[in-house]
Design an enzyme around this catalytic site. Structure first.
Site, short mmCIF file in Angstrom:
data_model
loop_
_atom_site.label_atom_id
_atom_site.label_comp_id
_atom_site.label_asym_id
_atom_site.label_seq_id
_atom_site.Cartn_x
_atom_site.Cartn_y
_atom_site.Cartn_z
N GLU A 1 1.39 -0.91 -0.20
CA GLU A 1 -0.20 -0.22 -0.19
C GLU A 1 0.77 1.37 0.27
O GLU A 1 1.80 1.61 0.84
CB GLU A 1 -0.82 -0.45 1.03
CG GLU A 1 -1.86 0.86 0.97
CD GLU A 1 -2.24 1.64 2.45
OE1 GLU A 1 -1.91 1.07 3.72
OE2 GLU A 1 -1.40 2.94 2.01
N CYS B 1 -2.51 7.50 4.73
CA CYS B 1 -2.51 7.26 3.66
C CYS B 1 -3.75 8.17 2.36
O CYS B 1 -4.06 8.01 1.49
CB CYS B 1 -2.60 5.84 3.37
SG CYS B 1 -3.20 4.94 4.87
#
Lengths: 540, 540
Positions: A280, A317
């Site tokens: 990720e 994020c």
């Protein structure tokens, strides 16, 4: 249904002291390499104890032990594995005070937020304990024999999923608990039946050691093979390459920068036997402010936006780093309100001096772009890792013309893309890279237009939000924390939520197997009582 | 539950004539490039009509049209998509005679086998029609809002899977129907909601054109956007690279050689946005003959083995190319019996002169290995593509010492690995690469030993067979036709059976979505009546 005998040992509470040791298959091992130390985020002062880097032999041992533990661990009764996960959660809870205190020093994150993160991490482990017990993850399927079928009889074929093998986990800097040693990657890999070898994040080595104590105590208590968990310390690129190319490692979980993620992907693809990498990496999380929503509630939107943007010094994020809207009086009100809030923002300590510096450079690079205007800028706090909020604007055609304006600024900065009309806004969306999230703020009058945008948003992101902000990531069954490249290396999965277990499993079929050689979940009597698909029909 | 209005057009029977044209989004297009021609497998004579290769512009058009069709096609009511798949199956059935006659010429395969393959292909399409209607593939999950949860309310989050986008399909030489234009890759991609662009296999261009007629007629009849299917002709490496690197293509299905599969994997990984490649490449399908089984029924095992080995001239990806057994009188009987059968084998025409030549070279390379003995060799038939059966033997320690002895011989040749004892046999298994299948022949007296081998076999293969032979691959719900690298590029999937649809889907979450903006399968009233997981509990 038979409950397996409990192999529980007397409970040994997890240690709350820090020793500077790694854990290799249950042994405390002090590395022989260079010293790594966490830094106090606020003062910039190195923290005790030092953690020496692992030698290549240490890594080799950890991976060997993981492989040696694999067959025993993967074949545990699911209830046994579930209780093991619950015990880890319980041990983390026991260590809450120590974890919060150390993580606060190491990351500068507020203690309330860190206490919430401990709870999130334990909930996540308990969620996976439930998933393991429920048993859908086996993906059990039975196509019974049809001995009288013509022209040929059909053999008995049964299918289950088995875990891939030992998994290497690289935690994130920004969630020292929920995305680190015992975070989502480790929890889902252990749930799937995979041993894990975790690289401790240099920014929170002490927090990592404490988390390792929590799992070690549970390993002991539940009689789990020791190789199921190791925690190693090292230089990122060197250790990363060794771990990912170790022949015993069969999958990789990673959360971090795009540069590091791409390096791990390359290393995994270069192996004699390539393996899956779940990285990720980066996302700017576009937010579309639709015209009626702006006309209806520009000030409220500006307030909730600035809260989301500056939460945790913007170090998420899923931070809303890109806004798209059509020029209008509502947008002017939104920008005025948000601009005032950003101008008045006092800033916050970021996770590390290095992250603060990288953020400053990224923000200044975008801000100094000839087509970008700085609408507002907050203050810098008195800290070794100062984070300063900022709101920048650009016209849509300039944004579309320069893909560099899609760079992630990892911190509390957002770029507003001002569009002439819906066509230009759609065009800007079409030019976006893959994202973790895409958000729409819309009033009912906007719904027809949103309906037309939706296919585009679905194809760009793993999660689509409506009238909400992306920074909260629920840990549940329906969550997707993933998305098209380059947000992640593999859009087919999620790294948060119960579906994350799927990343570490693969199907195996058993044809015409004698009943005593069938895996338990495929036996006629279904001893683990798992949902199965028989001749295509689901039997929950 | 509302059934959508039928958009059916009058049925237009599929054409049975060959024109030498490709199909690009519903248009018959004659390429402007070099002429490709299929070869009569038996005579080596080029067949009519010639097929000219596509230009880069043709490929570009096919991929653009696939992208343009994607959003409409993926959002069709599942029943509509299911009826479309059934119509393709029906059209294939209509064309059975023409397909069998042409495929027989192009591949040399017996007409009875080809008629069976038409049926297998239509059954496969109907299986996926059922899967699409049933709706589990949506992976629908709903975590309802918890507005009163503390410390924070939980938002409503719902999840479904959406298709990845246009898929490039590369069919296999050895199944001109079941693994080609309308084979498993195309059927599962269309079922998932992905348009496909198929590269016609040069070895059966006419069969490919006929299959394209079957789908074109169904596209017309069911009002499907034309871009959902294209069939293009070209030079393998050139066309392959262009297709796999086209930005609209989002996944790849491939069955063929390891060399070609690895080239496609490299091309896909080198894209600005890497995409998944599902390549089924090569496998030697180890078969373990356990001591009691050999003692009980060596002759019967030898008979069934030689049938499996020589079936279809040995041109199966699941051909039993490797036997492992412990030296014993039973093994001697087995080898004597199988050796006599192979010596007496008349051979068969292979798919193409080129495949026959490659097989001869592979077989001769292994046979001339200093440690390998040729136990038996059949005759070569009078054919332009002669295939000659062979049975070779080697000692286990020599086999273990040289990984080159694991090379696939694509044809009716097998290597028998003679082991001193179970330890050596286990060691030989441990040295094997990833495989599509692993087979055990065992009597009850062998079961304890097999139980200990099972974890190893599960980790080496996608399908484990007991007292059966791997050459038949059932199309059902429990089948796995896949396995660890290098058998395939991605062990997490299967290319045969209903689970194959998963390859072309990815999850998307919708957070706090207004009800009128939710995808149908996530609305409260569940209009498509699909199974869903609500708060983690399955509701079928």
């Amino acid at each position: 249904m038979s409950i397996p005998p409990s192999p529980r040992q007397p409970v040994r509470p997890p240690a709350a002291d820090l020793t500077g040791a790694m854990f290799i298959a249950g042994r405390r091992v002090t590395g022989a390499g260079v010293e790594n130390r966490s830094i106090d985020a606020r003062t910039g002062r190195p923290l005790q104890p030092p953690y020496r880097q692992a030698s290549p032999t240490d890594i080799d041992e950890a991976c060997h032990a993981a492989e040696a533990a694999f067959d025993t661990y993967r074949n545990l009764h699911p209830w046994h594995r579930a209780r093991f996960l619950e015990a880890i959660a319980q041990n983390l809870t026991t260590l809450t005070d120590a974890l919060v205190a150390r993580a606060h020093q190491e990351t500068g994150l507020p203690t309330a937020r860190l206490a919430g993160e401990v709870e999130r991490t334990t909930n996540q482990l308990r969620l996976f304990a439930g998933v393991v017990s429920e048993g859908s993850w086996y993906g059990a399927r039975i196509d019974p024999a049809q001995p009288h079928r013509t022209p040929q009889p059909r053999p008995d074929i049964r299918q289950q999923r088995i875990p891939l093998g030992p998994v290497a986990v690289f935690g994130a800097s920004n969630f020292p608990l929920a995305f680190s040693v015992l975070g989502g990657d480790t929890a889902s890999a252990l749930a799937a039946g995979c041993p894990v070898v975790v690289k401790a994040h240099d920014a929170h080595l002490g927090t990592s050691e404490l988390a390792a104590h929590a799992i070690q105590a549970a390993v002991h208590e539940h009689g789990i093979p020791q190789g199921v968990f190791s925690l190693v310390v090292g230089d990122g690129p060197t250790l990363g390459t060794q771990l990912v190319t170790d022949p015993h490692i069969q999958a990789v979980g990673f959360t971090g920068s795009r540069t590091a993620g791409l390096a791990l992907m390359r290393a995994a693809a270069s192996r004699p036997q390539p393996i899956p990498v779940y990285a990720e990496m980066s996302s700017i999380n576009p937010v579309v402010l639709m015209p009626s929503a702006l006309a209806d509630r520009a000030e409220a939107l500006a307030d909730s936006f600035t809260s989301s943007l500056t939460l945790g010094a913007g170090q998420f994020c899923t931070n809303p780093g890109l806004l798209l809207a059509i020029d209008s009086p509502g947008l002017k009100t939104f920008l005025d309100t948000a601009g005032r809030a950003i101008d008045a923002d006092a800033g916050a300590t970021m996770l590390t001096p290095r992250i603060a510096k990288a953020y400053r450079i990224e923000r200044e690079t975008v801000a100094s772009h000839p087509r970008v205007d700085v609408l507002a800028q907050g203050s810098a706090p008195d800290s070794a890792s100062p984070g300063q909020a900022a709101l920048l604007t650009v016209q849509a055609d300039d944004f579309i013309a320069d893909p560099e304006l899609q760079r992630e600024m990892f911190g509390a900065a957002a770029l507003v893309v001002r569009c002439r009309d819906l066509t230009e806004l759609t065009d800007a969306l079409r030019h976006l890279e893959g994202q973790l999230t895409a958000t729409v703020h819309a009033s009912p009058g906007d719904h027809d237009a949103v309906q037309r945008l939706l296919p585009l948003l679905e194809r760009r992101a793993g999660r689509v939000l409506f009238n909400d902000w992306p920074t909260g990531v629920e840990v549940g069954h329906a969550m997707v924390h993933g998305g098209p490249y380059p947000a992640t290396s593999d859009a087919r999965t999620t790294s948060v939520g119960s579906l994350a277990i799927d990343r570490f499993l693969r199907p195996v079929a058993y044809q015409h197997a004698p009943h005593d050689l069938l895996p338990p979940v495929l036996r006629d009597d279904n001893p683990y009582n798992v949902p199965r698909r028989v001749d295509g029909v689901l039997h929950p």
